[in-house]
Motif scaffolding. Sequence first.
Motif, PDB file in Angstrom:
ATOM      1  N   ARG A   1      57.280 -43.110 -14.461  1.00 19.71           N
ATOM      2  CA  ARG A   1      57.954 -42.789 -15.715  1.00 19.71           C
ATOM      3  C   ARG A   1      58.474 -44.053 -16.384  1.00 19.71           C
ATOM      4  N   LYS A   2      58.592 -45.118 -15.611  1.00 22.78           N
ATOM      5  CA  LYS A   2      59.049 -46.395 -16.176  1.00 22.78           C
ATOM      6  C   LYS A   2      58.376 -47.516 -15.414  1.00 22.78           C
TER       7      LYS A   2
ATOM      8  N   TRP B   1      63.246 -37.268 -19.176  1.00 20.43           N
ATOM      9  CA  TRP B   1      63.545 -37.428 -17.743  1.00 20.43           C
ATOM     10  C   TRP B   1      64.538 -38.580 -17.606  1.00 20.43           C
ATOM     11  N   TYR B   2      65.789 -38.252 -17.369  1.00 17.89           N
ATOM     12  CA  TYR B   2      66.863 -39.257 -17.270  1.00 17.89           C
ATOM     13  C   TYR B   2      66.785 -40.292 -18.391  1.00 17.89           C
TER      14      TYR B   2
ATOM     15  N   GLU C   1      55.865 -35.438  -7.364  1.00 14.85           N
ATOM     16  CA  GLU C   1      55.546 -34.014  -7.334  1.00 14.85           C
ATOM     17  C   GLU C   1      54.386 -33.801  -6.387  1.00 14.85           C
TER      18      GLU C   1
ATOM     19  N   ALA D   1      60.512 -46.560 -12.256  1.00 19.03           N
ATOM     20  CA  ALA D   1      61.065 -45.249 -11.882  1.00 19.03           C
ATOM     21  C   ALA D   1      59.918 -44.254 -11.724  1.00 19.03           C
ATOM     22  N   PHE D   2      59.962 -43.487 -10.651  1.00 23.00           N
ATOM     23  CA  PHE D   2      58.894 -42.528 -10.354  1.00 23.00           C
ATOM     24  C   PHE D   2      59.447 -41.131 -10.163  1.00 23.00           C
ATOM     25  N   GLU D   3      58.676 -40.167 -10.605  1.00 21.36           N
ATOM     26  CA  GLU D   3      58.986 -38.769 -10.330  1.00 21.36           C
ATOM     27  C   GLU D   3      57.902 -38.265  -9.387  1.00 21.36           C
TER      28      GLU D   3
ATOM     29  N   GLU E   1      65.439 -33.947  -7.304  1.00 15.65           N
ATOM     30  CA  GLU E   1      65.380 -33.263  -8.597  1.00 15.65           C
ATOM     31  C   GLU E   1      66.073 -31.923  -8.444  1.00 15.65           C
TER      32      GLU E   1
ATOM     33  N   SER F   1      62.538 -40.061  -7.550  1.00 12.70           N
ATOM     34  CA  SER F   1      63.191 -38.775  -7.458  1.00 12.70           C
ATOM     35  C   SER F   1      62.133 -37.685  -7.342  1.00 12.70           C
TER      36      SER F   1
ATOM     37  N   VAL G   1      67.959 -45.178 -13.540  1.00 16.48           N
ATOM     38  CA  VAL G   1      66.673 -45.346 -14.230  1.00 16.48           C
ATOM     39  C   VAL G   1      66.758 -46.520 -15.204  1.00 16.48           C
TER      40      VAL G   1
ATOM     41  N   PHE H   1      63.431 -46.665  -8.494  1.00 18.80           N
ATOM     42  CA  PHE H   1      64.080 -45.357  -8.370  1.00 18.80           C
ATOM     43  C   PHE H   1      62.996 -44.285  -8.193  1.00 18.80           C
TER      44      PHE H   1
ATOM     45  N   ILE I   1      64.334 -40.989 -20.370  1.00 24.17           N
ATOM     46  CA  ILE I   1      63.010 -41.502 -20.719  1.00 24.17           C
ATOM     47  C   ILE I   1      62.163 -40.404 -21.355  1.00 24.17           C
TER      48      ILE I   1
ATOM     49  N   ARG J   1      62.704 -24.457 -12.253  1.00 31.53           N
ATOM     50  CA  ARG J   1      62.012 -25.105 -11.150  1.00 31.53           C
ATOM     51  C   ARG J   1      62.700 -24.877  -9.811  1.00 31.53           C
TER      52      ARG J   1
END
Lengths: 182, 141
Positions: free
Chosen positions: A181-182, B121-122, A174, A170-172, A141, A10, A164, A8, B124, B87
């Motif tokens: 993130r996971k 974050w969701y 930017e 799971a990645f965010e 996001e 986002s 998630v 995932f 986590i 944001r």
Amino acid sequence: MARAKMIFISGGVRSGKSACAESMVRKFDAQRKIYLASGRADDTEMRERIERHRSDRRTDGWHTIEQAKQFEQVLPLLENGDAVLWDCVTTWLANELYEGWDNGQTCAEQKGCMELKWRNMQKTLLQILSKIEFMVIVSNEILDDFMRDEQYMKWLGKIHMWLVQEADQAFEMENGIAFKRK
Amino acid sequence: MQIVFGGAFNGKRQFVKQQVKLDEWSWYEGICPESISEPAVIAGFENWVKLQLQNEISEEEILQQVKKVSQQAGSSEQIWILTDMNRGIVPIDPVERELRDVIGRIYQYLFAEAQQITRIWYGIPQIIKGADHCENLYKNR
């Protein structure tokens, strides 16, 4: 058979999430690369945009499936060994939640409508994952802004949390950097 | 004092409910009372700030109230649930623009005060301040 690996991703607009997702699928080196697009061509600019993306990917050996809603229709088009990139969750949710807008009553206004669609979607996604090899799901996001449509945002939060949970990673994104993130 | 921070509908309340024994904690939803005697969760804080601004209470007065409340965290525990709303693009509505500026500055005050900050974050959690050895992000200033 083992379930496909699912990632995932986002990020904000122009954060580089699509490029990141595409390179993940490319690196996976599956038999077929499938681009599952949820965007709809409602105007000329959008048609051109989609066509540009399509021809970019065609030279790179992608198959494009355009599916705005009702994902169960995608299932028979997929093959074992496929790697799928779904772009993106936010457009799919808008397509489903606001369906019926031109007839005066959206799904959002009907009790239980989105609940049913989401249950079907969860089922379909799990079926897709048990058929293919690899899947990357891209989303946006938008929940760290002012409330524009509470129902939409609530659904998106719920959907993201489930994705998630189901994801292997799971990645965010930017500014072109992927934070794991996971 | 602890902060649980993140976008709307990311599972912040759910996270807090897993962390504390709810029957021993007071849960303040959309209010920021002057005196808090027991361990407390302060949630829906942005709604309270919005209400103050609508009642034409100045940013300075709001900040004073926040200071008064958060300083009691020395004698009893507090968890503040703060929604990240800053944001997006600059809002068209002037009330939203003001709210965004005011909560941004109050969050900066609270972030400086907090011993620990967890971003959700969701679902986590990630500790962004106060994790001792595990992180040093907050020292980067």
